[in-house]
Design a protein around this motif. Structure first.
Motif, PDB file in Angstrom:
ATOM      1  N   GLY A 193       0.776  -1.195  -0.062  1.00  0.00           N
ATOM      2  CA  GLY A 193       0.080  -0.235   0.032  1.00  0.00           C
ATOM      3  C   GLY A 193       0.727   1.204  -0.049  1.00  0.00           C
ATOM      4  N   THR A 194       2.326   1.106  -0.056  1.00  0.00           N
ATOM      5  CA  THR A 194       2.864   2.254   0.047  1.00  0.00           C
ATOM      6  C   THR A 194       3.599   2.540  -1.412  1.00  0.00           C
ATOM      7  OG1 THR A 194       3.402   1.426   2.256  1.00  0.00           O
ATOM      8  CG2 THR A 194       4.896   3.549   1.417  1.00  0.00           C
ATOM      9  N   PHE A 195       3.531   3.786  -2.035  1.00  0.00           N
ATOM     10  CA  PHE A 195       3.907   4.096  -3.262  1.00  0.00           C
ATOM     11  C   PHE A 195       4.491   5.659  -3.214  1.00  0.00           C
ATOM     12  CE2 PHE A 195      -0.453   3.275  -3.026  1.00  0.00           C
ATOM     13  CZ  PHE A 195      -1.052   4.722  -3.255  1.00  0.00           C
ATOM     14  N   ARG A 207       8.377   6.188  -4.317  1.00  0.00           N
ATOM     15  CA  ARG A 207       8.475   6.014  -5.705  1.00  0.00           C
ATOM     16  C   ARG A 207       8.150   7.367  -6.421  1.00  0.00           C
ATOM     17  NH1 ARG A 207       4.550   2.484  -9.288  1.00  0.00           N
ATOM     18  NH2 ARG A 207       4.883   3.244 -11.601  1.00  0.00           N
ATOM     19  N   LEU A 249      -3.283   6.475  -0.569  1.00  0.00           N
ATOM     20  CA  LEU A 249      -4.699   5.837  -0.419  1.00  0.00           C
ATOM     21  C   LEU A 249      -4.911   4.481  -1.713  1.00  0.00           C
ATOM     22  CD1 LEU A 249      -7.465   6.022   0.681  1.00  0.00           C
ATOM     23  CD2 LEU A 249      -7.918   7.706  -0.983  1.00  0.00           C
ATOM     24  N   SER A 250      -5.144   3.467  -1.087  1.00  0.00           N
ATOM     25  CA  SER A 250      -5.321   2.492  -2.136  1.00  0.00           C
ATOM     26  C   SER A 250      -6.576   1.493  -1.616  1.00  0.00           C
ATOM     27  CB  SER A 250      -4.185   1.509  -2.331  1.00  0.00           C
ATOM     28  OG  SER A 250      -3.803   0.700  -1.039  1.00  0.00           O
ATOM     29  N   GLY A 251      -6.825   0.366  -2.330  1.00  0.00           N
ATOM     30  CA  GLY A 251      -8.006  -0.449  -1.976  1.00  0.00           C
ATOM     31  C   GLY A 251      -9.254   0.132  -2.626  1.00  0.00           C
ATOM     32  N   ARG A 252     -10.151  -0.069  -1.931  1.00  0.00           N
ATOM     33  CA  ARG A 252     -11.687   0.074  -2.450  1.00  0.00           C
ATOM     34  C   ARG A 252     -12.237   1.475  -2.579  1.00  0.00           C
ATOM     35  NH1 ARG A 252     -13.235  -4.096  -5.354  1.00  0.00           N
ATOM     36  NH2 ARG A 252     -15.484  -3.821  -4.741  1.00  0.00           N
ATOM     37  N   VAL A 253     -11.388   2.345  -3.185  1.00  0.00           N
ATOM     38  CA  VAL A 253     -11.680   3.669  -3.295  1.00  0.00           C
ATOM     39  C   VAL A 253     -11.683   3.955  -4.828  1.00  0.00           C
ATOM     40  CG1 VAL A 253     -10.957   4.497  -1.403  1.00  0.00           C
ATOM     41  CG2 VAL A 253      -9.268   4.310  -2.975  1.00  0.00           C
ATOM     42  N   ARG A 254     -12.281   5.053  -5.030  1.00  0.00           N
ATOM     43  CA  ARG A 254     -12.690   5.600  -6.521  1.00  0.00           C
ATOM     44  C   ARG A 254     -11.456   6.113  -7.065  1.00  0.00           C
ATOM     45  NH1 ARG A 254     -17.681   8.777  -7.050  1.00  0.00           N
ATOM     46  NH2 ARG A 254     -18.647   6.770  -6.935  1.00  0.00           N
ATOM     47  N   PRO A 287      -7.556   6.323  -5.961  1.00  0.00           N
ATOM     48  CA  PRO A 287      -6.457   5.719  -5.167  1.00  0.00           C
ATOM     49  C   PRO A 287      -5.203   6.713  -5.768  1.00  0.00           C
ATOM     50  CG  PRO A 287      -6.814   4.001  -6.625  1.00  0.00           C
ATOM     51  CD  PRO A 287      -8.154   5.144  -7.055  1.00  0.00           C
ATOM     52  N   GLY A 288      -4.204   6.875  -4.934  1.00  0.00           N
ATOM     53  CA  GLY A 288      -3.120   7.881  -5.355  1.00  0.00           C
ATOM     54  C   GLY A 288      -2.469   8.342  -3.863  1.00  0.00           C
ATOM     55  N   ASN A 289      -1.307   9.133  -4.225  1.00  0.00           N
ATOM     56  CA  ASN A 289      -0.780   9.780  -3.141  1.00  0.00           C
ATOM     57  C   ASN A 289      -1.462  11.331  -3.082  1.00  0.00           C
ATOM     58  OD1 ASN A 289       1.326   8.025  -2.558  1.00  0.00           O
ATOM     59  ND2 ASN A 289       2.167   8.486  -4.469  1.00  0.00           N
ATOM     60  N   ILE A 292      -5.108   1.658   3.280  1.00  0.00           N
ATOM     61  CA  ILE A 292      -5.818   0.644   2.538  1.00  0.00           C
ATOM     62  C   ILE A 292      -7.236   0.757   2.984  1.00  0.00           C
ATOM     63  CG2 ILE A 292      -5.672  -1.648   1.567  1.00  0.00           C
ATOM     64  CD1 ILE A 292      -2.883  -2.040   2.412  1.00  0.00           C
TER      65      ILE A 292
END
Lengths: 158, 428
Positions: free
Chosen positions: B87-89, B92, B242-247, B249-251, B321
């Motif tokens: 869940g971490t990006f 990068r 932010l990741s997972g079941r969201v519309r 996702p992103g930093n 997540i």
């Protein structure tokens, strides 16, 4: 022999560190580039260059997931099926890849072209599901995207 | 000043190019420190800013630097770019979009502790990211910001990128140092800490990428300015992954403590709600797989270190997540346990064996072959791991287990009831 073929590159790697042993990982990448995987010959050369025992180099090969002690396909497809990608369809993608390539994760196609792997988080969770092909990111992977990648890499010369 | 402190490339095109970075104030902090500040003044400024490590532990950065002995040489700065927490990006994106701000922050750190060399340890899977970083470093060398007698001063410093080869454990700072020394990534016994006994046994500061990206603006604009952002105990900006079941996702960059989980997930400028209409949040993972999951009742918790801790978890790397009500919690916990079992380095018995047995028990539960006492068995295994290992991985591995059992025990019970009522085919 690596030392003759890549003399300058090896010297440049060694020059980055005050202690030769630090060159073990960079040199193993060089071995994989040359031989396709960490061959016994390559391991011995890394040991000689760095002054570390071959056993210790083998231990490093065994510890890190990006080093291989056996031949693999010419192209490595690594699909992330860790939680963030799995929440957005990674398990379905793995199933699709298995059908498309006719091999299971961990296996190589009979023609030696593709090795399929499932891997832990690769830092692309915001564009899930994601994979790496020969360590380059391919993101928001649909079955169509996957098939296109495979087709491109299936052409002669790829 | 723009909307962003860290993700400035979002509003400045081509910021990864040195010329563009310099045109927008880049390397001014470096010039200021070298020509107008002593190393101690740099440390004091960062201390006064209250900057806390962004890699997960939240330890005060300036204090970490001040532990380095003054009279032992050589010294090293090692940048932890082994970003591997599920869940971490964020690191990068910094390295791809705004690499010079990281380079400048690493140089300031080197000057502060009087290190002669910086190694940036980038995870092997980020090879393409490392290449962009190397291109930026080459530009900085050519411009005289790195190398011998930087900007005409008596200070000299070198910087190199070092690629890891696939091992989550190398994000732990002592395992990272072992790996950089060409060994397997086994954590060291601490103390001694890297500040006194680090790379090659020399004084070393290890800092995360995002942490260091905070340093140039602190030096350029001052600690007082920095403290106008965030909270008293958690100052400054933070990148939330932010990741997972969201519309969407992103930093997302925001001041610490100024937004809540709910803002991040549902806010128009953030996640814009859940992936599918009509769904609800079931659970939140605030720090990837490593910190306890929180139920939806925690949605209004402000995102800073203290508040998330008070809610029963940790902000950690702020890798959020989102699990909605379509997600099978037992399956999610299994995925995380599987991760830790794969990544346990094998040095400490409780972690090596514990993660293996946790995985085995989860495998039988999700296969429909769980036994009625399995929740107690999982808790018992977790208790034998927590606090009994050299590094935190063993503790992390118990987080998804204990927190899911605490908040969602009914889901385990449903699995186990089904296993009794309709026993799955058991392979011989």
């Amino acid at each position: 022999m690596l030392r003759e073929k890549y003399k300058q590159e090896i010297e440049a790697i060694l020059a980055r560190y005050p202690v030769k042993r630090s060159a073990v990982l960079p040199l193993l990448y060089l071995v994989q580039r040359e031989y396709g995987y960490c061959t016994e010959e390559g391991i011995r050369e890394v040991a000689e260059i760095t002054g570390v025992s071959p056993t210790e180099v083998r231990e490093v090969v065994g510890f890190y997931t990006l080093f291989y002690d056996h031949p693999i396909g010419r192209h490595r497809i690594q699909i992330c099926d860790d939680l963030p990608c799995a929440l957005r369809g990674a398990d379905d993608l793995v199933a699709h890849a298995t059908r498309r390539l006719g091999i299971r994760p961990g296996e190589t196609t009979p023609d030696g072209r593709f090795t399929l792997e499932t891997v832990m988080c690769i830092g692309a969770c915001h564009r899930a599901p994601a994979m790496q092909v020969d360590l380059e990111f391919v993101e928001n992977v649909t079955p169509e995207v996957f098939d296109r990648v495979v087709e491109e890499l299936s052409r002669d010369g790829a | 000043m723009g909307r962003y402190i860290l993700l400035r490339h979002r509003e400045i095109p081509d910021l990864h190019r040195l010329e563009v970075y310099v045109r927008h104030g880049g390397y001014e902090a470096w010039r200021k420190a070298l020509t107008a500040m002593t190393p101690d003044q740099v440390i004091e400024e960062v201390k006064a800013s209250g900057l806390r490590g962004r890699g997960g532990a939240g330890f005060p950065t300036g204090m970490k630097w001040s532990f380095v002995p003054k009279d032992v040489f050589p010294k090293y700065v090692v940048v932890n770019a082994d970003e591997s927490e599920p869940g971490t990006f964020k690191d990068r994106e910094i390295m791809e979009g705004n690499p010079h701000q990281l380079i400048e922050g690493a140089l300031l750190t080197a000057y502060a502790i009087q290190a002669e060399r910086v190694y940036i340890y980038v995870r092997g899977e980020y090879r393409s990211v490392a290449r962009r970083l190397e291109a930026a470093i080459a530009e900085a060398y050519a411009a005289g910001f790195i190398g011998r007698n930087v900007l005409g001063t008596s200070y000299s410093v070198e910087m190199f990128v070092h690629l890891g080869a696939g091992a989550y454990i190398c994000g732990e700072e002592t395992a990272l140092l072992e790996s950089l020394e060409g060994k397997i990534g086994h954590p060291r016994v601490r103390p001694p800490f890297p500040a006194t006994y680090g790379l090659y046994g020399k004084p070393t500061v290890v800092n995360n990428v995002e942490t260091l990206a905070n340093v140039p603006p602190i030096i350029l604009h001052g600690a007082a300015w920095y403290r106008t952002m965030g909270t008293e105990k958690s100052p400054g900006p933070k990148i939330f992954c932010l990741s997972g079941r969201v519309r969407r996702p992103g930093n997302y960059e925001a001041e610490l403590g100024k937004i809540t989980f709910r803002d991040l997930i549902f806010g128009e400028e953030y996640g814009q709600g859940l992936l599918e209409e009509g769904r609800t949040v079931k659970a939140i993972l605030p720090a990837g797989a490593s910190a306890p999951m929180l139920p939806a009742s925690a949605l209004d918790t402000p995102l800073d270190y203290e508040s998330v801790q008070a809610a029963g978890s940790m902000l950690g790397s702020a890798s959020i997540i989102v699990l909605d009500d379509t997600v099978d919690i037992v399956w999610a916990a299994y995925k995380m346990v599987r991760f830790f079992q794969h990544e346990s380095c094998g040095k400490c018995t409780p972690c090596r064996e514990g993660t293996y047995w946790l995985r085995r028990v989860y495998e039988r539960i999700v296969a429909g072959r769980g036994r009625p006492k399995d929740p107690e068995l999982l808790e018992s295994i977790a208790r034998q791991m927590a606090g009994k290992t050299l590094c935190p991985l063993g503790d992390f591995a118990t987080s998804p287990v204990l927190s899911s059992l605490k908040h969602f025990r009914k889901e385990y019970e449903a699995y186990l009831r089904r296993a009794v009522e309709t026993p799955a085919e058991v392979p011989a």
